[in-house]
Design a protein around this motif. Sequence first.
Motif, mmCIF file in Angstrom:
data_model
loop_
_atom_site.group_PDB
_atom_site.id
_atom_site.type_symbol
_atom_site.label_atom_id
_atom_site.label_comp_id
_atom_site.label_asym_id
_atom_site.label_seq_id
_atom_site.Cartn_x
_atom_site.Cartn_y
_atom_site.Cartn_z
ATOM 1 N N LYS A 14 -5.568 90.882 -10.194
ATOM 2 C CA LYS A 14 -6.634 91.167 -11.260
ATOM 3 C C LYS A 14 -6.145 92.662 -11.530
ATOM 4 C CE LYS A 14 -11.326 90.979 -12.636
ATOM 5 N NZ LYS A 14 -12.752 90.689 -12.056
ATOM 6 N N LEU A 15 -6.172 92.818 -12.827
ATOM 7 C CA LEU A 15 -5.909 94.201 -13.424
ATOM 8 C C LEU A 15 -7.142 94.718 -13.849
ATOM 9 C CD1 LEU A 15 -3.356 95.998 -14.426
ATOM 10 C CD2 LEU A 15 -3.609 94.630 -16.645
ATOM 11 N N LEU A 16 -7.389 95.708 -12.964
ATOM 12 C CA LEU A 16 -8.867 96.422 -13.384
ATOM 13 C C LEU A 16 -8.830 97.595 -14.035
ATOM 14 C CD1 LEU A 16 -9.627 96.334 -9.447
ATOM 15 C CD2 LEU A 16 -10.173 94.745 -11.110
ATOM 16 N N GLN A 35 -0.221 89.294 -19.471
ATOM 17 C CA GLN A 35 -0.504 87.508 -19.016
ATOM 18 C C GLN A 35 -0.771 87.685 -17.555
ATOM 19 O OE1 GLN A 35 2.924 85.325 -20.041
ATOM 20 N NE2 GLN A 35 2.860 86.334 -21.995
ATOM 21 N N ASN A 36 -1.586 86.637 -17.046
ATOM 22 C CA ASN A 36 -1.843 86.332 -15.709
ATOM 23 C C ASN A 36 -2.434 87.448 -14.724
ATOM 24 O OD1 ASN A 36 -1.955 84.624 -13.424
ATOM 25 N ND2 ASN A 36 0.101 84.992 -12.792
ATOM 26 N N CYS A 37 -3.197 88.286 -15.457
ATOM 27 C CA CYS A 37 -3.867 89.437 -15.000
ATOM 28 C C CYS A 37 -5.185 89.042 -14.797
ATOM 29 C CB CYS A 37 -3.768 90.553 -15.978
ATOM 30 S SG CYS A 37 -2.259 91.202 -16.429
ATOM 31 N N GLU A 38 -5.815 88.084 -14.640
ATOM 32 C CA GLU A 38 -7.240 87.621 -14.041
ATOM 33 C C GLU A 38 -8.219 88.373 -14.894
ATOM 34 O OE1 GLU A 38 -8.170 85.356 -11.654
ATOM 35 O OE2 GLU A 38 -6.106 84.789 -11.829
ATOM 36 N N LEU A 39 -7.920 88.682 -16.383
ATOM 37 C CA LEU A 39 -8.979 89.193 -17.167
ATOM 38 C C LEU A 39 -9.933 88.136 -17.610
ATOM 39 C CD1 LEU A 39 -6.447 90.983 -19.563
ATOM 40 C CD2 LEU A 39 -7.685 92.023 -17.636
ATOM 41 N N GLU A 40 -11.082 88.749 -17.252
ATOM 42 C CA GLU A 40 -12.503 87.866 -17.925
ATOM 43 C C GLU A 40 -12.719 87.889 -19.348
ATOM 44 O OE1 GLU A 40 -15.303 88.053 -14.888
ATOM 45 O OE2 GLU A 40 -14.112 87.357 -13.307
ATOM 46 N N SER A 98 -3.092 83.112 -19.928
ATOM 47 C CA SER A 98 -3.024 82.966 -18.595
ATOM 48 C C SER A 98 -4.067 83.813 -17.761
ATOM 49 C CB SER A 98 -1.657 82.772 -17.836
ATOM 50 O OG SER A 98 -0.824 81.680 -18.304
ATOM 51 N N ASN A 99 -5.108 83.988 -18.486
ATOM 52 C CA ASN A 99 -6.360 84.848 -17.688
ATOM 53 C C ASN A 99 -7.383 83.705 -17.618
ATOM 54 O OD1 ASN A 99 -5.349 87.859 -17.643
ATOM 55 N ND2 ASN A 99 -4.780 87.175 -19.584
ATOM 56 N N ASN A 100 -8.336 84.455 -17.344
ATOM 57 C CA ASN A 100 -9.672 83.857 -17.013
ATOM 58 C C ASN A 100 -10.801 84.111 -18.206
ATOM 59 O OD1 ASN A 100 -8.928 82.472 -14.662
ATOM 60 N ND2 ASN A 100 -9.480 84.357 -13.396
ATOM 61 N N ILE A 101 -10.275 84.283 -19.416
ATOM 62 C CA ILE A 101 -11.423 84.515 -20.534
ATOM 63 C C ILE A 101 -12.087 83.218 -20.893
ATOM 64 C CG2 ILE A 101 -11.358 85.480 -22.703
ATOM 65 C CD1 ILE A 101 -8.742 86.924 -22.197
ATOM 66 N N LEU A 136 -3.086 94.018 -36.777
ATOM 67 C CA LEU A 136 -2.933 92.700 -36.083
ATOM 68 C C LEU A 136 -2.842 91.477 -36.719
ATOM 69 C CD1 LEU A 136 -3.326 91.886 -33.021
ATOM 70 C CD2 LEU A 136 -5.645 91.392 -33.558
ATOM 71 N N THR A 137 -1.444 90.791 -36.445
ATOM 72 C CA THR A 137 -1.254 89.580 -37.379
ATOM 73 C C THR A 137 -1.117 88.646 -36.331
ATOM 74 O OG1 THR A 137 1.019 90.212 -36.911
ATOM 75 C CG2 THR A 137 -0.104 90.975 -39.093
ATOM 76 N N CYS A 138 -0.775 88.730 -35.022
ATOM 77 C CA CYS A 138 -0.434 87.727 -34.285
ATOM 78 C C CYS A 138 -1.695 87.753 -32.820
ATOM 79 C CB CYS A 138 0.783 87.508 -33.493
ATOM 80 S SG CYS A 138 1.091 86.200 -32.437
ATOM 81 N N LEU A 139 -2.540 86.803 -32.642
ATOM 82 C CA LEU A 139 -3.298 86.849 -31.529
ATOM 83 C C LEU A 139 -3.001 85.564 -30.567
ATOM 84 C CD1 LEU A 139 -5.747 87.899 -29.875
ATOM 85 C CD2 LEU A 139 -7.354 86.818 -31.520
ATOM 86 N N LYS A 140 -2.764 85.879 -29.505
ATOM 87 C CA LYS A 140 -2.386 84.672 -28.526
ATOM 88 C C LYS A 140 -3.617 84.827 -27.325
ATOM 89 C CE LYS A 140 2.547 84.799 -29.615
ATOM 90 N NZ LYS A 140 3.892 84.898 -28.862
ATOM 91 N N LEU A 141 -4.348 83.642 -27.250
ATOM 92 C CA LEU A 141 -5.306 83.668 -26.250
ATOM 93 C C LEU A 141 -5.121 82.242 -25.718
ATOM 94 C CD1 LEU A 141 -8.460 84.926 -28.176
ATOM 95 C CD2 LEU A 141 -7.240 86.206 -26.603
ATOM 96 N N TRP A 142 -4.098 81.904 -25.548
ATOM 97 C CA TRP A 142 -3.681 80.533 -24.919
ATOM 98 C C TRP A 142 -3.773 80.398 -23.387
ATOM 99 C CZ3 TRP A 142 2.031 79.906 -26.559
ATOM 100 C CH2 TRP A 142 2.674 80.983 -26.252
#
Length: 858
Positions: free
Chosen positions: A624-626, A643-648, A667-670, A685-691
């Motif tokens: 987890k990136l705090l 990526q994969n930082c356990e962000l909520e 790959s977070n927990n959003i 901001l032109t590209c938003l990736k929340l996959w």
Amino acid sequence: MFTLAEVASLNDIQPTYRILKPWWDVFMDYLAVVMLMVAIFAGTMQLTKDQVVCLPVLPAPINSKAHATPGNADITTNIPKMESATDQDQDGRMTNEISFGASAVTPDIPLRATYPHADSTAPNQEAKKEKKDPTGRKTNLDFQQYVFINQMCYHLALPWYSKYFPYLALIHTIILMVSSNFWFKYPKTCSKVEHFVSILGKCFESPWTTKALSETACEDSEENKQRITGAQTLPKHVSTSSDEGSPSASTPMINKTGFKFSAEKPVIEVPSMTILDKKDGEQAKALFEKVRKFRAHVEDSDLIYKLYVVQTVIKTAKFIFILCYTANFVNAISFEHVCKPKVEHLTGYEVFECTHNMAYMLKKLLISYISIICVYGFICLYTLFWLFRIPLKEYSFEKVREESSFSDIPDVKNDFAFLLHMVDQYDQLYSKRFGVFLSEVSENKLREISLNHEWTFEKLRQHVSRNAQDKQELHLFMLSGVPDAVFDLTDLDVLKLELIPEAKLPAKISQMTNLQELHLCHCPAKVEQTAFSFLRDHLRCLHVKFTDVAEIPAWVYLLKNLRELYLIGNLNSENNKMIGLESLRELRHLKILHVKSNLTKVPSNITDVAPHLTKLVIHNDGTKLLVLNSLKKMMNVAELELQNCELERIPHAIFSLSNLQELDLKSNNIRTIEEIISFQHLKRLTCLKLWHNKIVTIPPSITHVKNLESLYFSNNKLESLPVAVFSLQKLRCLDVSYNNISMIPVEIGLLQNLQHLHITGNKVDVLPKQLFKCVKMRTLNLGQNCITSLPEKIGQLSQLTQLELKGNCLDRLPAQLGQCRLLKKSGLVVEDHLFDTLPLEVKEALNQDINIPFANGI
């Protein structure tokens, strides 16, 4: 009876063990053989010829004539008659009567005593008696009685040492032989000794040993040093020290070992060393590994040393014991012995005098045995002195280091040191040759030669390939080093070195003028000063993969012209706690920093390059990136990936990045993205990736992010698409694959600039007609849905190049697909039986790209 050869086999050891037998052991073995021969000779003589011969001792004459021999009183009562008969000259008849009817047997040795009835005052009668009895006085004993007395007196009168000396000598000799060679036979030492002798023999005979030592002599010769340094002729020890000290001129980023193989050093070794046969090279490599493992195993204990000391002490104690008791018995071996068997009731005599016929020989053999034992003992004492005079559990290769360029040969200890000391007593050349296989410099040189012999320029050229960026790339994997021929590939763009622990980059790399990208995967490469200068000026992209941050080469942080840096490894372990990641402020032109690790916070060192960093990628392994406050300082960052930082939730620090153009939170927990409204301040901001998150709904506030061109919501938990998404007029790519969407809103027709739509893996069953108003559509992925029919208006998408329909409920394809002029079979992903439903002319039009390798994406 056993033979001498059979007994000698007790001292027989394998011929190869002779290198572990110093001169004193060899000498003691010969002495033991001589003692063994003495014991066997004495034993053989004793078994075949040893005996005693005894005669009775007659009592001295007494004045009274009536005092007859008391011993004869119990045998016969005719003694007085014998006396009268003797006086009456009846000797022949009376002799037969006294010998009980048997023939008279008289010994050849004259008797010392006289008969009691002899009249000393009558010389005439005595003279007459001597004439009648020329063989001496009668003893009244027959042959059987003599044999009986001889046997009795052999055991009673003869000292025990005269009877058992050969057997004692044999036993002592066998014990000494066993003691001398016990350390070769003891289970816990014999395996180590045997292994050591085997390895030592192979090292001695290895062609690499000769070539390495001869090459060393060539390198250390005074003539070569004059050519290299141009200096006056120096003494040998001075030139050696200067050779070892030369690495001080190299950059701190390379050690002495690396400098030994510098490209700047005159190439002297190649002509002679490349002669090494490939098979010999492989055997030498195996020997290096065996020596390394053997050393680690044997240096753990000193059992061999202790056992050798114990057996030497036992031999010394044995010598003292033998000498002490033998010296006392040497005078006990005598030719004459007095015997009192106490069988006068059988023989009539009480005392017998015996002779031992082997006494003379045994005494000489015993004196010889004592002499040999004394010599043996003095050698044992010398051995003990040698064992305790110097520390045998430590061994230094100082002389070998002085005489060769292998200055890294380590000192050894315990049993390993003791074995080498023993070998030195045989021949010091063995340890000198053995030391070659303890040197990492020697091992690296062997690897280098074998590597260059195997990886020629032609072979390396065959491994060069073109990557996705159409650059020439060479990937070297799990080699012992970097072949010299690599640096002759002057047109190479990308060099990948993976799992090469001894990689060295010499000055020759400056020939590779096209080299701009370098990959070091678990490869802590060392560079020379000239090579570093070249990399600092020409290298643009560097990939470093490591296990611990300490493995990152120090010169990496000094590449001033580096543009891209990729770090993959552990940056948050308890060992380094990120202190090993040195300052990046020297990387003045760094634009892209890619960190794949297990961070809990954005490293503060990254702020050193924050002002000029344009792209930051942090891929965590699930840690987890705090702490993200450091992100606020990166005002020029245009691309950010967490990526994969356990962000909520979406981190607030991101909203301060005014120049941000692309944000990837894969790959977070959003779960909720209500903060998305704050993106309206990020005008670029032109590209938003929340996959690959857990997002359930897209808030209507997304409409405020008007400059979005790409929106990725795949692999979430969306059940519907809000109308606000379709108000983003600049949207060109929309990816909502693998959600739970069951309907595509008709407002999708408002996205006139939409070029890529991905709805794969949802629950869509009907395609709205408004979808086909997006005439700029180039990619349409509708696979794995519930679509039952494809509208004929599909033909309006004239720019369509990719259409995925596989995994639906279609029963046919519309013929209007033929109107999609840019669509070919390679871009049509559909089942084979559906493709066959198309008219022939449509299929022919789609098959025009049949020469393309993968014509069908099915």
